[in-house]
Scaffold this motif. Sequence first.
Motif, short mmCIF file in Angstrom:
data_model
loop_
_atom_site.label_atom_id
_atom_site.label_comp_id
_atom_site.label_asym_id
_atom_site.label_seq_id
_atom_site.Cartn_x
_atom_site.Cartn_y
_atom_site.Cartn_z
N GLU A 110 0.78 -1.21 0.01
CA GLU A 110 -0.10 -0.02 -0.02
C GLU A 110 0.94 1.20 0.15
OE1 GLU A 110 -1.95 1.32 3.66
OE2 GLU A 110 -3.95 1.30 2.46
N GLY A 169 0.45 5.12 0.42
CA GLY A 169 -0.33 6.06 1.19
C GLY A 169 -0.01 7.53 0.76
N CYS A 170 -0.79 8.25 0.17
CA CYS A 170 -0.66 9.55 -0.36
C CYS A 170 -1.58 10.68 0.16
CB CYS A 170 -0.94 9.44 -2.03
SG CYS A 170 -0.20 8.21 -2.67
N ARG A 197 -6.34 8.39 -1.68
CA ARG A 197 -5.40 8.55 -0.63
C ARG A 197 -4.31 7.30 -0.59
NH1 ARG A 197 -7.01 9.31 5.07
NH2 ARG A 197 -5.09 10.11 5.33
N ARG A 198 -4.62 6.25 -1.27
CA ARG A 198 -3.97 4.98 -1.67
C ARG A 198 -4.03 4.14 -2.68
NH1 ARG A 198 -6.05 3.29 3.60
NH2 ARG A 198 -6.99 5.27 3.39
N ALA A 209 -3.12 0.31 -3.88
CA ALA A 209 -2.50 -0.85 -3.29
C ALA A 209 -2.79 -1.95 -4.05
CB ALA A 209 -3.33 -0.92 -1.78
N TRP A 219 2.93 7.41 3.51
CA TRP A 219 3.42 6.26 4.24
C TRP A 219 3.19 5.11 3.31
CZ3 TRP A 219 -1.88 7.55 4.43
CH2 TRP A 219 -3.01 6.80 4.14
N THR A 220 3.94 4.03 3.54
CA THR A 220 4.09 2.88 2.74
C THR A 220 3.73 1.66 3.72
OG1 THR A 220 6.46 2.76 2.68
CG2 THR A 220 5.31 3.44 0.63
N SER A 261 -2.02 0.61 8.33
CA SER A 261 -2.49 1.62 7.04
C SER A 261 -3.39 2.86 7.80
CB SER A 261 -3.67 0.99 6.29
OG SER A 261 -4.15 1.39 5.32
N TYR A 284 -7.01 -6.86 4.15
CA TYR A 284 -7.10 -5.51 3.81
C TYR A 284 -8.21 -4.68 3.54
CZ TYR A 284 -5.31 -1.36 1.42
OH TYR A 284 -5.01 0.20 1.04
N PRO A 324 -11.60 0.80 -0.77
CA PRO A 324 -10.48 1.16 -1.46
C PRO A 324 -10.62 0.89 -2.89
CG PRO A 324 -10.36 -1.05 -0.17
CD PRO A 324 -11.51 -0.38 0.29
N GLU A 358 -13.18 8.70 -0.62
CA GLU A 358 -12.88 7.13 -0.27
C GLU A 358 -14.23 6.57 0.28
OE1 GLU A 358 -8.58 6.29 0.45
OE2 GLU A 358 -9.32 7.33 2.29
#
Lengths: 283, 638
Positions: free
Chosen positions: B7, B9-10, B45-46, B48, B140-141, B155, B173, B184, B218
């Motif tokens: 994943e 994360g942005c 925002r992600r 994955a 994040w990753t 996450s 997930y 997601p 989301e």
Amino acid sequence: MIRALEGYWADQGCVLMQPYHTELAAGTMNPATFLRCLGPKPWKTAYVEPVIRPQDGRYGENPYRFQHYFQYQVILKPAPEDVLDRYFESLESLGIDLRRHDVRLVEDDWEQPTLGAWGLGWEVWCDGMEITQWTYFQQLGGVDVELVPAEMTYGLERLAMFLQGKRSAFELEWAPGVTWGDVYRESEREWSAYNFELAPVDALEARFDQHEQECRSLVERRLPLPAYDHVLKCSHAFNLLDARGAISVTERAAYIGRVRTLAREVAQLYLELESEDDGEAAA
Amino acid sequence: MAKLLLEIGCEELPAGACREAGEQLPVLVERELGARPSALFVGPRRLAALLDVEERTPDEWIKGPPENLAEKAAAGFAKKHGATVEELASREGFLGLERPGRPLRDVLPERVDAIVRGLSFSKSMRWDESGIRFSRPVRWTLAKLDGDSVVGETSFGHRFTGGPVEIPHAGEYAERLRGDGVEPDAEERRRQTVAGLDAIGKWSDPAGVLEEVVFLVESVTVLEGSFDERFLALPERVVVTAMQSHQRYFPLGGNRFAFVANGGDADTVRAGNEVVLEGRLDDATFTFERDVQLGIDRLAERLGSITFFAGAGSFADKGDRLRALVEKLGGGEASVEAARLAKADQASELVREFPDLEGHIGAEYARLAGYPEAVCAAIDEQYLPDAAAGPLPQTEAGKVLAAADKLDTLAVSFSLGHKPTGSRDPYGLRRAAIGLCRLAVEGGLAIPRELMPDEVREFVEERLEGLIDVPVEYVRAARTGRPRGRGRCAGARPLAAARGGGAGACRDARPGRGLGVGRRRRARRARGRVGARAGDGAVLRGRARDGRGSGGAGEPAAPAARRAGHARAPGRPLTDPALNNRAELFEAHGALPHPWVGIEIPPATRAEPIHQFVPCVSRDRAGSVNSTRRSRARPRSR
């Protein structure tokens, strides 16, 4: 509202600046943003900026368009990792409950051709209303930024309309018992008349040339700060000429190019001097 | 085998960036991790991916120099790979290094980093000293191998209602995120959005905002709102544009609309959105009423003070030129009147606010002023076709006015030296030229060639080469001169004429067989060869076109040129000595001249309708890599 923002951002370590002393079309043009965001030195600031956009005047008749309004400008350079969280916290400090509202970041990339500047970011929507323009600068004055700053520009009237549930800026309660309209409506009318009908085209063109020249000579004398003021004055003269409808499409591009060239020269000089100072300090 | 979750994360990615990442991610994941994802999750925002992987990377054999060169090369090879000569092994006469596979968990951090760095976006940015470029900052990753966190710990859920989200096992997930209010999977968000809209009523989406909305949230909540009925007095398209382009709402007809929220209290969010839309409509009403109060005729009078193009006079001058052109194009009274009023809306305030509605706003103002519908419709249609595959004007006056507008824009731009170069075409001249060709070819409008200055005619005819379905060499032959002794493609001949089936019929009839890019490229190559032969018109290229009149009774025996074309080696110019003479070339194709190019079209294809036009050129490359252009029409300034 302004007090809440000042308090919040002061607590975040921002230098609280005051509005700049010449006409700006955006808080970004204030040297506290434009010049300070160049180079390797960290910088945090927050300030109110009255912005002057002659084109946007509507004689005080349209409740959404003004030639003069207020922005609240925040710069965090470099942008900390939690910069968005800090921004959202500032909204909470204004009393916006982020769980009850629909707050969203909608793609909006920014560019200011007259300053040779661009960045990527968003419009921040709160229940569909754009309340902030949010940008990570990438270039200013044609120069890549060294530390990427985050810029948050709150539209104060918009935000106030949202918070007060008002549909017209003129009805905003600007102080107890005093509306925004009481304070600014007449000024909108008069300035619109000046901007659209009376601003002297020939004189403005001459002024633009003079400011351009003065900027050049100040650059030669290695004084970027005063030189930058003349970039701003050129930009304002251009905006007025534009409002007067005195500029055609191609002339427009030429004027913008001239201002951009000046902005670039000033930015480069500013950076040169800054690195020289650092050299001396180190020695 | 193990299950791997990856994943990224942005901060909120734009819809376009989500699509780009969605296309690249499977390829990158396969390159770095050796398997295609079994599931892909793309949202603002992600990004994955879930995949089944071996827990060790495969053993590798790094092939080195041949054994007989060992003395010279072995040391260098070993050093390059950080090994000693003693570690080298030998296989099939070559030295090499055996690299045993490594546990996946050991290499995962670097592979994840490579995937993040490998994604590329048409607009990207830096945000810290890592030097990574991405559409928006990566915050994040997370990589989980079955139940183990290899990169990152958790996450994160919904931005405002969630916090860190534990993912106990890679396979859980989506489920865990859903538990935290995040959907997601883009497909699922689309499904929920459509279902939500359907449940509310008959919705529409003329501007296609659904694709953006799917990547704006989301968590999908579809809400309904309404606005005051007094705004229905505004032109409908103004209201729809305010709803769609500005707010990404879906019109429900009347004064109702639907929109998608990312969360929040439904009543609060609805009320807020209604205020915002009414504010925009109020603003539009304000300008609309000011314009209408003036009326279209007074607006038209103001055009003298608005510059059309530096060096090309004002919009009033443009209007005069349009009127003259319309008359030369044989337009009737309605088109002349429409030409007079065509640009009036450029003086209106509403067009400044809604630039995409130029033409339409003028038409609405003309209707309010009581002009005949033919005039109003022509004003409305003057910019058509505004996209390569866009619709043509439907009315005769509209076609004439649209052609006049394009002719003038082309002539003016060329005379001022603003010719498109390479991919740069800031004034949309390719689009204008193609539009002109389509008005002729598909719309059946006769456009006399002498209405175009030479340069413009060249340019337009180049576009036409791509448009009509005859071998490009024939067109070129006709363009470079006249068939001897025939005068059939004399300069004064219209670009295309609406007679005898018209040039429009000469298109390949099968859908999807329009001008593909590949074909266009071939045409360009062929043209290059023609150029080398000084345009004698007899350089031909074959093209197998099974759909084209095969077996048609009227088709002449397959011309030598075409037969030869089938046989020629690809990439080699073909010369058929029998056709070296242009007159003979036309002769070989029978007596009937094409209305414009001067060659015959096999009768069998004449009556076939056009099914589809596929754009071949003129796609402005707005928003190319790091360009400072913004994604939407006008840069925001501040």
